[in-house]
Scaffold this motif. Structure first.
Motif, PDB file in Angstrom:
ATOM      1  N   GLU A  69       0.850  -1.200   0.000  1.00 40.82           N
ATOM      2  CA  GLU A  69       0.000   0.000   0.000  1.00 40.82           C
ATOM      3  C   GLU A  69       0.886   1.251   0.000  1.00 40.82           C
ATOM      4  O   GLU A  69       1.396   1.678   1.041  1.00 40.82           O
ATOM      5  CB  GLU A  69      -0.904  -0.029   1.242  1.00 40.82           C
ATOM      6  CG  GLU A  69      -1.811   1.178   1.402  1.00 40.82           C
ATOM      7  CD  GLU A  69      -2.908   1.264   0.346  1.00 40.82           C
ATOM      8  OE1 GLU A  69      -3.531   0.238   0.083  1.00 40.82           O
ATOM      9  OE2 GLU A  69      -3.116   2.357  -0.196  1.00 40.82           O
ATOM     10  N   THR A  70       1.123   1.803  -1.160  1.00 38.94           N
ATOM     11  CA  THR A  70       1.860   3.072  -1.294  1.00 38.94           C
ATOM     12  C   THR A  70       1.182   3.859  -2.417  1.00 38.94           C
ATOM     13  O   THR A  70       0.328   3.327  -3.128  1.00 38.94           O
ATOM     14  CB  THR A  70       3.338   2.852  -1.703  1.00 38.94           C
ATOM     15  OG1 THR A  70       3.353   2.302  -3.021  1.00 38.94           O
ATOM     16  CG2 THR A  70       4.087   1.927  -0.748  1.00 38.94           C
ATOM     17  N   LYS A  71       1.641   5.104  -2.595  1.00 43.68           N
ATOM     18  CA  LYS A  71       1.054   5.939  -3.654  1.00 43.68           C
ATOM     19  C   LYS A  71       1.196   5.266  -5.020  1.00 43.68           C
ATOM     20  O   LYS A  71       0.319   5.383  -5.868  1.00 43.68           O
ATOM     21  CB  LYS A  71       1.715   7.319  -3.633  1.00 43.68           C
ATOM     22  CG  LYS A  71       1.140   8.282  -4.655  1.00 43.68           C
ATOM     23  CD  LYS A  71       1.582   9.699  -4.382  1.00 43.68           C
ATOM     24  CE  LYS A  71       1.318  10.677  -5.512  1.00 43.68           C
ATOM     25  NZ  LYS A  71       0.220  10.395  -6.395  1.00 43.68           N
ATOM     26  N   MET A  72       2.325   4.542  -5.199  1.00 41.28           N
ATOM     27  CA  MET A  72       2.565   3.922  -6.504  1.00 41.28           C
ATOM     28  C   MET A  72       1.398   3.044  -6.956  1.00 41.28           C
ATOM     29  O   MET A  72       0.950   3.131  -8.096  1.00 41.28           O
ATOM     30  CB  MET A  72       3.848   3.071  -6.454  1.00 41.28           C
ATOM     31  CG  MET A  72       4.110   2.300  -7.719  1.00 41.28           C
ATOM     32  SD  MET A  72       5.649   1.393  -7.678  1.00 41.28           S
ATOM     33  CE  MET A  72       6.826   2.680  -8.049  1.00 41.28           C
ATOM     34  N   ILE A  73       0.888   2.219  -6.049  1.00 35.46           N
ATOM     35  CA  ILE A  73      -0.198   1.340  -6.494  1.00 35.46           C
ATOM     36  C   ILE A  73      -1.570   1.938  -6.178  1.00 35.46           C
ATOM     37  O   ILE A  73      -2.545   1.633  -6.837  1.00 35.46           O
ATOM     38  CB  ILE A  73      -0.062  -0.115  -5.965  1.00 35.46           C
ATOM     39  CG1 ILE A  73      -0.347  -0.212  -4.480  1.00 35.46           C
ATOM     40  CG2 ILE A  73       1.297  -0.708  -6.286  1.00 35.46           C
ATOM     41  CD1 ILE A  73      -0.728  -1.641  -4.111  1.00 35.46           C
ATOM     42  N   ASP A  85      -7.125   3.477  -7.413  1.00 36.63           N
ATOM     43  CA  ASP A  85      -8.189   4.482  -7.403  1.00 36.63           C
ATOM     44  C   ASP A  85      -8.780   4.657  -8.798  1.00 36.63           C
ATOM     45  O   ASP A  85      -9.978   4.847  -8.971  1.00 36.63           O
ATOM     46  CB  ASP A  85      -7.650   5.832  -6.890  1.00 36.63           C
ATOM     47  CG  ASP A  85      -7.390   5.789  -5.387  1.00 36.63           C
ATOM     48  OD1 ASP A  85      -7.835   4.812  -4.746  1.00 36.63           O
ATOM     49  OD2 ASP A  85      -6.725   6.703  -4.863  1.00 36.63           O
ATOM     50  N   GLU A  86      -7.888   4.556  -9.780  1.00 33.53           N
ATOM     51  CA  GLU A  86      -8.322   4.717 -11.175  1.00 33.53           C
ATOM     52  C   GLU A  86      -9.158   3.519 -11.627  1.00 33.53           C
ATOM     53  O   GLU A  86     -10.132   3.641 -12.356  1.00 33.53           O
ATOM     54  CB  GLU A  86      -7.049   4.802 -12.030  1.00 33.53           C
ATOM     55  CG  GLU A  86      -7.180   5.416 -13.374  1.00 33.53           C
ATOM     56  CD  GLU A  86      -5.800   5.426 -14.037  1.00 33.53           C
ATOM     57  OE1 GLU A  86      -5.626   4.647 -14.980  1.00 33.53           O
ATOM     58  OE2 GLU A  86      -4.894   6.176 -13.577  1.00 33.53           O
ATOM     59  N   LYS A  87      -8.777   2.313 -11.149  1.00 29.61           N
ATOM     60  CA  LYS A  87      -9.423   1.068 -11.601  1.00 29.61           C
ATOM     61  C   LYS A  87      -9.633   0.191 -10.363  1.00 29.61           C
ATOM     62  O   LYS A  87      -8.776  -0.631 -10.011  1.00 29.61           O
ATOM     63  CB  LYS A  87      -8.466   0.376 -12.596  1.00 29.61           C
ATOM     64  CG  LYS A  87      -9.165  -0.244 -13.768  1.00 29.61           C
ATOM     65  CD  LYS A  87      -8.149  -0.783 -14.768  1.00 29.61           C
ATOM     66  CE  LYS A  87      -8.800  -1.866 -15.610  1.00 29.61           C
ATOM     67  NZ  LYS A  87      -7.896  -2.565 -16.468  1.00 29.61           N
ATOM     68  N   PRO A  88     -10.769   0.388  -9.651  1.00 31.11           N
ATOM     69  CA  PRO A  88     -10.963  -0.253  -8.348  1.00 31.11           C
ATOM     70  C   PRO A  88     -10.828  -1.780  -8.359  1.00 31.11           C
ATOM     71  O   PRO A  88     -10.473  -2.371  -7.344  1.00 31.11           O
ATOM     72  CB  PRO A  88     -12.379   0.167  -7.956  1.00 31.11           C
ATOM     73  CG  PRO A  88     -12.633   1.413  -8.727  1.00 31.11           C
ATOM     74  CD  PRO A  88     -11.855   1.296 -10.001  1.00 31.11           C
TER      75      PRO A  88
END
Ligand SMILES: NC(=O)c1ccc[n+]([C@@H]2O[C@H](COP(=O)([O-])OP(=O)(O)OC[C@H]3O[C@@H](n4cnc5c(N)ncnc54)[C@H](OP(=O)(O)O)[C@@H]3O)[C@@H](O)[C@H]2O)c1
Length: 288
Positions: free
Chosen positions: A226-230, A235-238
């Protein structure tokens, strides 16, 4: 095999050299570390873990100055209790783009000029672009390789040369990915996978070349933390999130703090016979 006297721990106990207890092998008091991409995510988590056991950690990142979150973590590190012989770790921030070799070398030289040494390098900065292979834009492909492959090489060169020059038996840790081992199901990222596979091989080559200089090189291959990278892609493709979690025997995404144990082990004296290795930290993703 016939032995003349005690071996192993019994021999150590009978010698006059003080033996290091298991916990003390994880202490990094007075050691200096560089963590690229130490501004957030896994890089910042690893930087803090190193500082907590006494290292002076320079977080190198592309942003001109650190954000509020990074400053909060720095201030937390400042309040940590001191360790053996009054040793205390700390976090510093320096702007450096890993794809810019000149800038990186100047920054690393500046750290050595200030601290007089460099013991640990975590080549962590990386970017991900999720793209179908046949439609992957040329600029995306180049940018991923420039950061994840060239950037790791430039980082290892800048720090490795200093370690060699100073005669320091340093530990270099390259952050690869499960994507360097296998193709990610449902997550097309050809440039990312190519860069991460390449740095696994780079780790083995560097380990063999640098071993005679006393420098160890190992890699870590995380899988879906769980980081900004993923988070940006989830968020874009739940549907991504459930897929990533479901593809792991442990059935979930990793928490950033679950990378701490392995970085502490590889950075310090608990892993002195380990070089050219890769450690998967992936909730079992590659076991299936
Ligand atoms: N999260 C995962 O699930 C996962 C899985 C496998 C492997 N990894 C690997 O783990 C590493 C860290 O990932 P993460 O999830 O923590 O990613 P993240 O949250 O996106 O953080 C990446 C960091 O790298 C920095 N960075 C990017 N390009 C840079 C450049 N050219 N020069 C210097 N710094 C740069 C960013 O800087 P700024 O903050 O200054 O923009 C940021 O601090 C990456 O190599 C990644 O491929 C992550």
């Amino acid at each position: 095999m016939c032995t003349q006297g005690p071996i192993g721990v019994a021999a150590a106990l009978s010698s006059s050299t003080p033996i290091r207890t298991a916990l003390s092998q994880f202490l990094l008091v007075n050691r200096v570390a560089v963590v690229t991409g130490g501004h957030r995510g896994l890089g910042l988590e690893m930087a803090l873990a190193l500082a907590e056991v006494g290292a002076i950690v320079y977080c190198l990142s592309q942003s001109t100055s650190p954000n509020e979150d990074w400053l909060k973590v720095q201030s937390f590190a400042e309040r940590l209790p001191s360790l053996e012989e009054g040793g205390r770790g700390r976090l510093e921030y320096v702007k450096a783009d890993v794809a810019n070799q000149e800038e990186l070398e100047k920054v690393v030289q500046g750290i050595v000029d200030k601290e007089g040494r460099i013991d640990i390098c975590v080549a962590n900065a990386g970017i991900l672009r999720v793209r179908e292979s046949l439609d992957c834009p040329r600029d995306d492909f180049h940018q991923v390789l420039a950061t994840n492959l060239n950037g790791v090489m430039f980082t290892v060169q800048a720090v490795g040369r200093q370690m060699e020059h100073l005669g320091i038996p340093g530990s270099i840790i390259v952050i690869s990915s499960i994507a360097g081992h296998v193709a990610l199901r449902c997550t097309p990222c050809v440039a990312y996978g190519a860069s991460k596979g390449a740095i696994l091989q780079m780790t083995r080559s560097l380990a063999c070349e640098l071993a005679p200089k006393g420098i160890r090189v190992n890699s870590i291959s995380p899988g879906f933390f769980e980081t900004k990278m993923i988070r940006d892609y989830a968020d874009e493709k739940p549907e991504y999130e459930a897929q990533w979690a479901g593809q792991k025997p442990l059935g979930r995404i990793g928490r950033a703090d679950e990378i701490r144990g392995v970085i502490l082990w590889l950075a310090g004296d608990a892993s002195t016979f380990c070089t050219g290795s890769d450690v998967l930290v992936d909730g079992g993703y590659c076991a299936w």
